[in-house]
Enzyme design. Structure first.
Site, mmCIF file in Angstrom:
data_model
loop_
_atom_site.group_PDB
_atom_site.id
_atom_site.type_symbol
_atom_site.label_atom_id
_atom_site.label_comp_id
_atom_site.label_asym_id
_atom_site.label_seq_id
_atom_site.Cartn_x
_atom_site.Cartn_y
_atom_site.Cartn_z
ATOM 1 N N LEU A 26 10.941 13.743 -4.931
ATOM 2 C CA LEU A 26 11.946 12.727 -5.219
ATOM 3 C C LEU A 26 11.293 11.455 -5.746
ATOM 4 O O LEU A 26 11.765 10.851 -6.712
ATOM 5 C CB LEU A 26 12.769 12.421 -3.963
ATOM 6 C CG LEU A 26 13.913 11.425 -4.172
ATOM 7 C CD1 LEU A 26 14.933 11.960 -5.173
ATOM 8 C CD2 LEU A 26 14.596 11.103 -2.843
ATOM 9 N N LYS A 120 14.182 -5.126 7.223
ATOM 10 C CA LYS A 120 13.877 -3.946 8.029
ATOM 11 C C LYS A 120 15.126 -3.410 8.741
ATOM 12 O O LYS A 120 15.973 -4.156 9.207
ATOM 13 C CB LYS A 120 12.792 -4.276 9.057
ATOM 14 C CG LYS A 120 11.469 -4.687 8.436
ATOM 15 C CD LYS A 120 10.810 -3.554 7.674
ATOM 16 C CE LYS A 120 9.490 -3.992 7.047
ATOM 17 N NZ LYS A 120 8.426 -4.181 8.037
ATOM 18 N N ILE A 446 -1.291 -12.886 -1.543
ATOM 19 C CA ILE A 446 -1.240 -12.346 -0.192
ATOM 20 C C ILE A 446 -2.410 -11.413 0.086
ATOM 21 O O ILE A 446 -2.811 -11.241 1.228
ATOM 22 C CB ILE A 446 0.107 -11.632 0.045
ATOM 23 C CG1 ILE A 446 1.262 -12.609 -0.188
ATOM 24 C CG2 ILE A 446 0.191 -11.048 1.445
ATOM 25 C CD1 ILE A 446 1.159 -13.890 0.604
ATOM 26 N N SER A 448 -3.490 -7.996 -1.860
ATOM 27 C CA SER A 448 -3.730 -6.849 -2.737
ATOM 28 C C SER A 448 -3.349 -7.170 -4.175
ATOM 29 O O SER A 448 -2.448 -7.970 -4.441
ATOM 30 C CB SER A 448 -2.949 -5.634 -2.254
ATOM 31 O OG SER A 448 -1.558 -5.886 -2.295
ATOM 32 N N GLU A 620 9.461 -6.970 13.161
ATOM 33 C CA GLU A 620 9.980 -5.600 13.114
ATOM 34 C C GLU A 620 9.925 -4.921 14.478
ATOM 35 O O GLU A 620 10.821 -4.160 14.856
ATOM 36 C CB GLU A 620 9.158 -4.803 12.113
ATOM 37 C CG GLU A 620 9.355 -3.307 12.112
ATOM 38 C CD GLU A 620 8.300 -2.647 11.252
ATOM 39 O OE1 GLU A 620 7.755 -1.620 11.672
ATOM 40 O OE2 GLU A 620 8.024 -3.168 10.150
ATOM 41 N N HIS A 656 0.315 -13.400 7.616
ATOM 42 C CA HIS A 656 1.364 -13.125 6.636
ATOM 43 C C HIS A 656 2.432 -12.246 7.261
ATOM 44 O O HIS A 656 2.122 -11.319 8.025
ATOM 45 C CB HIS A 656 0.787 -12.420 5.403
ATOM 46 C CG HIS A 656 1.844 -11.847 4.502
ATOM 47 N ND1 HIS A 656 2.702 -12.651 3.789
ATOM 48 C CD2 HIS A 656 2.215 -10.571 4.237
ATOM 49 C CE1 HIS A 656 3.542 -11.883 3.108
ATOM 50 N NE2 HIS A 656 3.281 -10.628 3.370
ATOM 51 N N CYS A 658 6.500 -10.430 6.149
ATOM 52 C CA CYS A 658 7.426 -10.219 5.040
ATOM 53 C C CYS A 658 8.610 -9.360 5.454
ATOM 54 O O CYS A 658 8.529 -8.577 6.396
ATOM 55 C CB CYS A 658 6.718 -9.573 3.849
ATOM 56 S SG CYS A 658 5.912 -8.005 4.230
ATOM 57 N N GLU A 680 7.777 -14.032 3.328
ATOM 58 C CA GLU A 680 8.752 -13.679 2.298
ATOM 59 C C GLU A 680 9.857 -14.713 2.274
ATOM 60 O O GLU A 680 10.367 -15.105 3.317
ATOM 61 C CB GLU A 680 9.331 -12.286 2.591
ATOM 62 C CG GLU A 680 10.421 -11.851 1.630
ATOM 63 C CD GLU A 680 11.804 -12.319 2.049
ATOM 64 O OE1 GLU A 680 12.615 -12.604 1.143
ATOM 65 O OE2 GLU A 680 12.069 -12.428 3.250
ATOM 66 N N HIS A 709 8.783 -7.262 -4.963
ATOM 67 C CA HIS A 709 9.415 -5.947 -4.880
ATOM 68 C C HIS A 709 10.422 -5.730 -6.004
ATOM 69 O O HIS A 709 11.252 -4.820 -5.928
ATOM 70 C CB HIS A 709 10.070 -5.752 -3.519
ATOM 71 C CG HIS A 709 9.076 -5.483 -2.429
ATOM 72 N ND1 HIS A 709 8.233 -4.407 -2.453
ATOM 73 C CD2 HIS A 709 8.766 -6.167 -1.309
ATOM 74 C CE1 HIS A 709 7.459 -4.426 -1.381
ATOM 75 N NE2 HIS A 709 7.759 -5.489 -0.682
#
Length: 771
Positions: A26, A120, A446, A448, A620, A656, A658, A680, A709
């Site tokens: 998918l 989330k 941030i 990466s 989260e 950090h 997000c 974020e 995103h």
């Protein structure tokens, strides 16, 4: 223990199943569609085949009733938004022109139109698209997807149950649309929404549905009397419909508590409850309300969120107790199996002894079927399965893999002093500013940078032996040189090495720590087409040798500007792994924190002046019930401070977070005692900056000004506007400029353009502040 057959034969079912396919078919089809290499019809064909494969696997395993409607191209809450016609005005033209393209525009945005906010799903690492509602929202039913998928399953000769997000949870998850007053409560739209659900239910009944499942996980959270009254009214109204299937109202992730009597007395035909450890109180509460006479109870006794084999004897005992509390007791996993990988049989590198301890979606399905058979026909019919299960549980409990005396001794010796910096923030910040000499509104990222095909190929070549370690390191160094050069040219103030060597922010560290196990095919959906492989925390944790120092010091050798050391924090290392269930999470967090503390200290000793310890999962993992939160936040914040507490005052510690609701944990963010936090904020229009200000947060903060995103490139003026909004809440001397999150998933062209605009925005606003 011997269990007699149930009076009414127990049936087996699940609430949902992994969507991606055994080889992430998918994901590949969707991303091919986005890039124009796969047609819409080809994508639909792939999706339909994956659904059929899932249903056939479930039926062949012995599942009596398969779920439909749980399959999604991106997110099941977004699917619900389409089902009820709550498409934001800015996306309506796109939906009208091309429903599939418009659907993805809502999820990802376009260059011209912003996407829906993403956050989330309760306390999981799955992300959903937040509905945007207002007093003028007009709902309109569109059950096409749900009806189509039900008919597909029925055509295979299967008993199928459509699964929908319930109306109360849908509204409780929603937020006021842009331009709508912040105090607007979407739940006030319930009476407007219920007729739409009634229409969809009627369509599903006409299509052949005997039962429909309405998921109401929001009711396991603390709810006001008004919210509970709304839930009661919703299910009185839906239950009173004459043209509808039987209704199964499902909850999971925690106990229903005060919502249980509301649903137990509603005119619906069944409830589905979580009876795993996190929701064990449901059993006691169910007995207290007198059970569910005349109703169906679907008992979630197999943990749908973790990967350890079920204790079949314990689950049978629970099921036996439940037999006297409902007219019909059926067996299920505790929640959708979306949250676990597909199949352990694909794993070739895990020791057979350990593999026996694990259950992914297909294995959990077999556990559900085994328990259902034992409940329906008596335990004498599953003696072999029970014996094998007892052996697996004993093997794990007695294994030396799970216990390291040295690690346990070190963790037991920790004191409060170990989890505190040597000076308070007010004194540290002066030392850091003198040492780093950064400008007003310092810019950074941030961590990466884009993971190119060349990088993935290099890692694959190393694993396959096509290149040696020296050749691989040279490829990574070349990437670091490019990333550093780009950041210097663009004008960023605090640089990063780009994390070219890292496959994942948790897995990379897990592979270098003792006690962790990596699954090669254990993919789990995080959001959209983004899948991760959570490592498995099987034993006690320690760090044999430095993990990041080599790459960070190499990057620092290329520039005079500070380069951040980048680590993943202890809570996130737990939240984004499959954690062990044989000891308290607090104990495991302390072990991980001590391993990371060694890395932090080594980075500082090697000359790293800025160290970022990411904790995006702190919110989260927050328990769903307020009463459970203080104990969690105590050990979670202690674990962070234990990781970072050993550095000098002039070493600047960043963290950090997000894609979460930060307002619930602002005090805990303060308790981390980090010097700088980046969060974020772009999709939520700097909401977190206002939350920090309301709390009186005294440290430096970087609310994100670039939504990573989405593929769209924000203009310099757009980013500057966000910074101006941030400055209304955070003083300029404490405001940082950064993206929302890491750039791993983005391409280089959009990354270059976006960061150039971000730096330009900082310069614009600096100029305004100095004028």
């Amino acid at each position: 223990m011997t269990t007699k057959p149930a009076a009414a034969a127990a049936r087996s079912t699940v609430y949902g199943y992994p969507r991606q396919g055994p080889n992430r078919e998918l994901k590949k089809a969707i991303e091919g569609y986005w890039k124009g290499r796969v047609t819409a019809d080809a994508l639909r064909t792939t999706a339909a085949e994956l659904r059929r494969t899932n249903w056939r696997q479930l039926a062949e395993a012995g599942i009596d009733e398969v779920p439909t409607g749980d399959f999604s191209y991106y997110d099941h809450v977004l699917d619900t938004t389409v089902m009820v016609g709550a498409v934001p005005a800015r996306h309506r033209d796109a939906i009208a022109a091309d429903p599939l393209g418009g659907y993805f525009a809502m999820a990802r945005g376009t260059q011209d139109v912003a996407p829906l906010e993403m956050t989330k799903w309760f306390d999981t690492n799955y992300h959903y698209l937040v509905p945007e509602l207002g007093p003028h929202t007009v709902f309109a039913a569109d059950g096409t997807k749900q009806v189509t998928e039900l008919k597909e399953a029925l055509a295979l000769g299967l008993t199928a149950r459509p699964v929908l997000v319930g109306p109360v949870t849908y509204l409780l998850l929603a937020k006021p649309a842009p331009g709508v007053p912040a105090d607007f409560e979407p739940l006030t739209l319930l009476d407007r929404l219920l007729p739409v659900y009634a229409e969809v239910l009627a369509d599903l009944r006409a299509a052949g549905a005997e039962w429909v499942q309405l998921d109401e996980p929001a009711l396991v959270q603390d709810r006001t009397p008004a919210e509970l009254n709304a839930a009661g009214r919703a299910y009185r109204d839906l239950g009173a419909l004459t043209d509808r299937p039987k209704l199964l109202v499902a909850s999971y992730f925690d106990r229903l508590g005060e919502a249980l009597p509301v649903l137990a007395t509603a005119p619906v035909e069944g409830l589905a409850l979580d009876f795993t450890e996190s929701a064990a109180a449901n059993l006691e509460d169910l007995a207290a309300v007198g059970g569910l006479p005349g109703k169906r109870l679907v008992a979630g006794v197999v943990n749908g969120r973790n990967i350890w084999v079920n204790d079949l004897a314990k689950s049978l005992s629970t099921l036996g107790t439940l037999l006297g509390l409902a007219d019909q007791v059926d067996v299920s996993a505790s929640c959708s199996l979306l949250h676990v990988p597909l199949d352990t049989s694909a794993e070739r590198d895990i020791e057979p002894q350990i593999l026996r301890w694990l259950a992914f979606a297909r294995q959990k399905t077999r556990e559900v079927v085994t328990l259902s058979r034992g409940l329906a026909q008596g335990t004498g019919t599953i003696t072999a399965e029970l014996a094998a299960n007892r052996a697996d549980l004993a093997s794990r409990a007695g294994s030396p893999i799970t216990h390291d005396p040295a690690v346990r001794s070190r963790a037991a010796a920790v004191t409060d002093v170990d989890a505190r910096r040597s000076q308070p923030y007010t004194e540290r910040t002066a030392a850091q500013r003198a040492h780093l000499r950064l400008p007003l509104l310092p810019t950074t990222t941030i961590g990466s940078f884009p993971q190119t095909g060349e990088l993935r190929t290099a890692r694959a070549d190393l694993r396959a032996g096509r290149i040696g370690t020296a050749g691989y390191e040279e490829r990574i160094k070349a990437e670091i040189r490019e990333v550093i050069a780009f950041q210097e040219k663009t004008g960023l103030d605090v640089l990063v090495h780009g994390e070219a060597e890292r496959n994942d922010m948790v897995q990379y560290f897990a592979e270098q720590l003792t006690g962790y196990l990596a699954a090669q095919h254990g993919w789990v959906q995080s959001y959209g087409s983004r899948y991760v492989r959570p490592p498995i925390l099987v034993g006690d944790i320690s760090r044999p040798e430095p993990m990041t120092v080599h790459w960070t010091t190499y990057a620092q050798s290329l520039t005079d500007r500070p380069v951040k050391g980048m680590l993943t924090g202890p809570v996130t290392m737990l939240a984004w792994s499959f954690v062990r269930d044989d000891q308290p999470l607090a104990d495991t967090a302390r072990q991980v924190a001590l391993a990371l503390r060694d890395e932090v200290n080594d980075l500082e000793a090697a000359g790293t002046s800025v160290i970022q310890v990411d904790e995006p999962a702190l919110r989260e993992t927050l328990p769903l019930r307020a009463a459970d939160r203080p104990a969690y936040l105590d050990w979670a914040t202690e674990a962070f401070r234990l990781t970072t507490g050993g550095v000098r005052p002039d070493t600047q510690i960043h963290t950090h977070m997000c894609y979460a609701e930060f307002g619930d944990i602002v005090r805990a963010i303060d308790d981390l005692d980090a010097d700088v936090i980046s969060l974020e904020a772009a999709r939520s229009h700097m909401q977190v900056a206002r939350e920090l200000a309301a709390h009186g947060y005294p440290r430096e903060a970087g609310p994100g000004a670039y939504d990573i995103h989405s593929p769209r490139v924000p203009s310099a003026e757009e980013a500057a506007d966000l910074l101006r909004t941030g400055l209304k809440a955070i003083p300029a001397e404490r405001l940082w400029v950064n993206p929302d999150c890491g750039l791993k998933t983005r391409g280089w062209p959009e990354t270059r353009a976006s960061l150039e605009n971000l730096v330009a925005a900082a310069r614009i606003v600096r100029g305004e502040l100095s004028s």
